[in-house]
Design a protein around this motif. Structure first.
Motif, PDB file in Angstrom:
ATOM      1  N   GLN A 147       0.844  -1.200   0.000  1.00 12.77           N
ATOM      2  CA  GLN A 147       0.000   0.000   0.000  1.00 12.77           C
ATOM      3  C   GLN A 147       0.881   1.253   0.000  1.00 12.77           C
ATOM      4  O   GLN A 147       0.647   2.195  -0.758  1.00 12.77           O
ATOM      5  N   SER A 150       2.574   1.684  -3.342  1.00 12.35           N
ATOM      6  CA  SER A 150       1.604   2.086  -4.372  1.00 12.35           C
ATOM      7  C   SER A 150       1.247   3.572  -4.231  1.00 12.35           C
ATOM      8  O   SER A 150       1.229   4.324  -5.221  1.00 12.35           O
ATOM      9  N   THR A 174      -4.804  -5.669  -8.503  1.00  8.97           N
ATOM     10  CA  THR A 174      -4.242  -5.686  -7.148  1.00  8.97           C
ATOM     11  C   THR A 174      -3.761  -4.287  -6.761  1.00  8.97           C
ATOM     12  O   THR A 174      -4.009  -3.820  -5.644  1.00  8.97           O
ATOM     13  N   ARG A 178      -5.030  -2.040  -3.679  1.00  4.65           N
ATOM     14  CA  ARG A 178      -4.085  -1.601  -2.645  1.00  4.65           C
ATOM     15  C   ARG A 178      -4.085  -0.071  -2.516  1.00  4.65           C
ATOM     16  O   ARG A 178      -4.021   0.462  -1.428  1.00  4.65           O
TER      17      ARG A 178
END
Length: 194
Positions: A147, A150, A174, A178
C-alpha cells in the motif's frame, strides 16, 4: 428674572435683526444681505475655531447661510437673539461636519482593513506544515508495504495505475485495490472526513 445674553455688538446700535429675519423669511434678499453682514464674522469665526480648517469652515459657513435663507421663518425671538440663533445653527452644522468626517474616516479605515492582505506568521505556517508532514509520514508507516509503495509511486512520483503495477510487478487490479485501501487508511489516520 433671567436676562437674555447677547453675543456680538450691542443690538441697540445695529440693525433690527428680528425684523430683518422676518423679512428674510418672506424672501427679501436685501434683508438677508443685512443679516449676513451683521453675522458673517461671528458665524465664520465659530465654525473656523472648531474645525481649524479654513476651506471646510468656508463650506460649513455657506451651508449655515443657506439654512438661514431657507429657515428664517422658524426663528423665534422669545428663544434668543438672532445672533444667538445664527451661532446655534453654525454650531449644529459644525458638529454635523465633524461627525460626517469622523464617520467617513472610520468607514475608510474599515474598508482599508478589509482590503489589506491578511498578515500571517511565517514561523507558525512553517511549524504547521512540518507537523502535517510528520503526521502524514506517521500515517504512511501504518500502511502495508505494498500500500505504501503504491501510494508513494502514484502520488509522489505521479505514476499511473498501470505504471505502478509495472514498477511493482503486480497485477493492475491488485494495485488498484491496494491504492484504494491505502488511501482509505490514510484518510482515517489523518482524520479527514469525506
Amino acid at each position: 428674572m433671567t436676562e437674555a445674553i447677547s453675543i456680538g455688538p450691542n443690538p441697540a446700535h445695529g440693525p433690527d435683526l428680528p425684523a430683518l429675519i422676518k423679512q428674510v423669511g418672506a424672501g427679501n434678499q436685501e434683508a438677508f444681505a443685512t443679516v449676513y453682514d451683521a453675522g458673517c464674522h461671528a458665524v465664520f469665526g465659530l465654525v473656523h475655531k472648531v474645525l481649524r480648517d479654513h476651506a471646510q469652515a468656508e463650506e460649513v459657513a455657506q451651508e449655515v447661510w443657506v439654512e438661514v435663507w431657507r429657515t428664517a421663518g422658524r426663528y423665534r425671538p422669545e428663544r434668543g437673539t438672532v445672533l444667538n440663533w445664527l451661532l446655534t445653527l453654525a454650531h449644529r452644522r459644525t458638529v454635523d461636519r465633524i461627525r460626517s468626517v469622523e464617520s467617513a474616516a472610520a468607514r475608510d479605515h474599515r474598508a482599508a482593513l478589509l482590503d489589506r492582505p491578511r498578515e500571517f506568521d511565517e514561523v507558525s505556517e512553517q511549524v504547521q506544515a512540518q507537523q502535517e508532514r510528520e503526521e502524514l509520514r506517521r500515517c504512511l508507516r501504518s500502511l502495508t508495504e505494498i500500500q505504501r509503495q503504491s501510494v508513494t509511486l502514484a502520488y509522489y512520483q505521479g505514476l499511473t495505475y498501470k505504471e505502478v503495477a509495472e514498477e511493482l510487478s503486480a497485477p493492475l487490479g491488485t494495485i488498484k485495490t491496494r491504492l484504494r485501501d491505502g488511501l482509505i487508511r490514510l484518510r482515517d489516520c489523518l482524520g479527514v472526513t469525506a
